[in-house]
Design a protein around this motif. Structure first.
Motif, mmCIF file in Angstrom:
data_model
loop_
_atom_site.group_PDB
_atom_site.id
_atom_site.type_symbol
_atom_site.label_atom_id
_atom_site.label_comp_id
_atom_site.label_asym_id
_atom_site.label_seq_id
_atom_site.Cartn_x
_atom_site.Cartn_y
_atom_site.Cartn_z
ATOM 1 N N VAL A 14 -4.754 -19.701 -8.071
ATOM 2 C CA VAL A 14 -4.281 -20.583 -7.004
ATOM 3 C C VAL A 14 -4.651 -19.923 -5.685
ATOM 4 N N ASP A 54 -4.435 -19.712 1.161
ATOM 5 C CA ASP A 54 -5.133 -20.061 2.398
ATOM 6 C C ASP A 54 -4.582 -19.324 3.613
ATOM 7 N N PRO A 82 3.090 -22.862 0.884
ATOM 8 C CA PRO A 82 1.913 -23.758 0.893
ATOM 9 C C PRO A 82 1.216 -23.807 -0.462
ATOM 10 N N MET A 83 1.200 -22.680 -1.182
ATOM 11 C CA MET A 83 0.582 -22.647 -2.499
ATOM 12 C C MET A 83 1.396 -23.465 -3.498
ATOM 13 N N LYS A 129 3.322 -26.055 -2.852
ATOM 14 C CA LYS A 129 3.206 -27.480 -2.556
ATOM 15 C C LYS A 129 1.897 -28.067 -3.071
ATOM 16 N N LYS A 130 0.869 -27.223 -3.196
ATOM 17 C CA LYS A 130 -0.421 -27.707 -3.694
ATOM 18 C C LYS A 130 -0.372 -28.072 -5.179
ATOM 19 N N VAL A 131 0.492 -27.403 -5.941
ATOM 20 C CA VAL A 131 0.436 -27.562 -7.399
ATOM 21 C C VAL A 131 1.730 -28.068 -8.034
#
Length: 323
Positions: A144, A147, A177-178, A180-182
């Protein structure tokens, strides 16, 4: 630990899939760092009408991490882990998890290159060799991308245990943020029962009063569950249901009842609401702070787009400066 994790269970588990949280770090238990990840993960899950069933915090100790993972892996579902992916000697999460699932670590050239660029951009001088430990990835796990920072996260899947393990770094600015991406995809993959959740934000009104108002609105409504999260800035109200129309209808009714105590315009807090309101009115604001020591200005400038409405401020603390 490794053998027990990989053992194939020939009988289909009758246990209900759950979400569990594992936070790792000495600083969390010593009190030197507030464990905000648990709260933030809970808020992210609430958006899908999901509540974690268990949360465990352990130090940077291999035996304690292994014990906690074995405990949590006894139930099918999703495990979200944070912490222990950094460059120092106490960051051992990857090694422990890789061993537990019979996997290995391998240096990833792309991640190593990213770390070099990140370090050079900040002009920190010569890179300590230990920093590249973050480029050691778990072979067989899904990476993952991070960013914001340099330590990537991982998704480990175990068909034998019917679990999905999401491994994230400790700093909330990187982990959330990581997540929320997955998160949406992993909840589905882990067969977590989700629902609909409407969130209402309020300010300037006590949690007990909000509960009374909410109970009047949802009285007699089956399969609708309220939850409240109070802070110094206000109260977040979550209305959870499998019926999206019912949740939306009750949320709309609650917003009307809250009136001026409602945080509107799609804002997350009173500061963002103020910025959006000023933009809408094409007005600007200047601040004069004393006892707050510039806190209001800080909270406003934390929000992107604040420069469109905030001219500046003066921190006048002592009486002579005020005069």
């Amino acid at each position: 630990m490794a053998n027990r994790i990989q053992k194939v269970n020939t009988k289909k588990s009758t246990k209900k899939s759950r979400v569990a949280i594992l936070t790792i770090g000495n600083e969390l238990l010593s009190g030197s760092t507030v464990n905000s990840n648990t709260s933030l993960i809970g808020q992210a899950l609430a958006e899908f009408g999901v509540e974690p069933e268990i949360q465990i915090s352990v130090p940077d100790d291999g035996e304690k991490i292994s014990e906690a993972l074995e405990n949590l892996a006894g139930n099918p579902g999703l495990i979200i882990s944070t912490g222990g992916l950094g460059p120092t000697s106490d960051d051992i999460t990857k090694k422990i998890f890789a061993t537990a699932f019979g996997l290995r670590l391998e240096r990833d050239k792309d991640t190593e290159k990213k770390i070099r660029g990140y370090w050079a951009k900040r002009r920190r001088g010569k890179i300590p060799p230990s920093v590249f430990n973050q480029a050691d990835l778990i072979v067989g796990a899904q990476k993952v991308d991070n960013d914001v920072g340099t330590a990537p996260g991982f998704i480990i899947r175990s068909k034998a245990k019917n679990i999905v393990l999401l491994v994230l770094p400790g700093p909330p600015s990187e982990a959330m943020p990581m997540l929320k991406k997955v998160i949406k995809r992993l909840l589905c993959e882990a067969e977590i029962e989700t629902g609909y959740c409407c969130r209402v934000l309020s300010s300037g009104i006590a949690e007990s009063i909000i509960e009374g108002i909410t109970e009047q609105i949802i009285k007699g409504k089956k399969n609708l569950t309220p939850a409240y999260c109070a802070s110094v800035e206000g109260v977040r109200i979550y209305l959870k249901s499998k019926n999206s129309d019912l949740a939306k209808k009750c949320a709309t009714a609650l917003e009307k009842r809250l009136g001026s105590n409602l945080i509107g315009l799609g804002a997350e807090n009173v500061y963002e609401e103020m910025i959006l309101m000023l933009k809408k009115r094409k007005d600007k604001i200047s601040l004069a702070e004393s006892c707050t020591g510039g806190l209001i200005g800080k909270r406003m400038t934390d929000i992107p787009g604040s420069s469109d409405v905030l001219d500046g401020g003066i921190i006048a603390y002592s009486n002579s400066v005020k005069t």
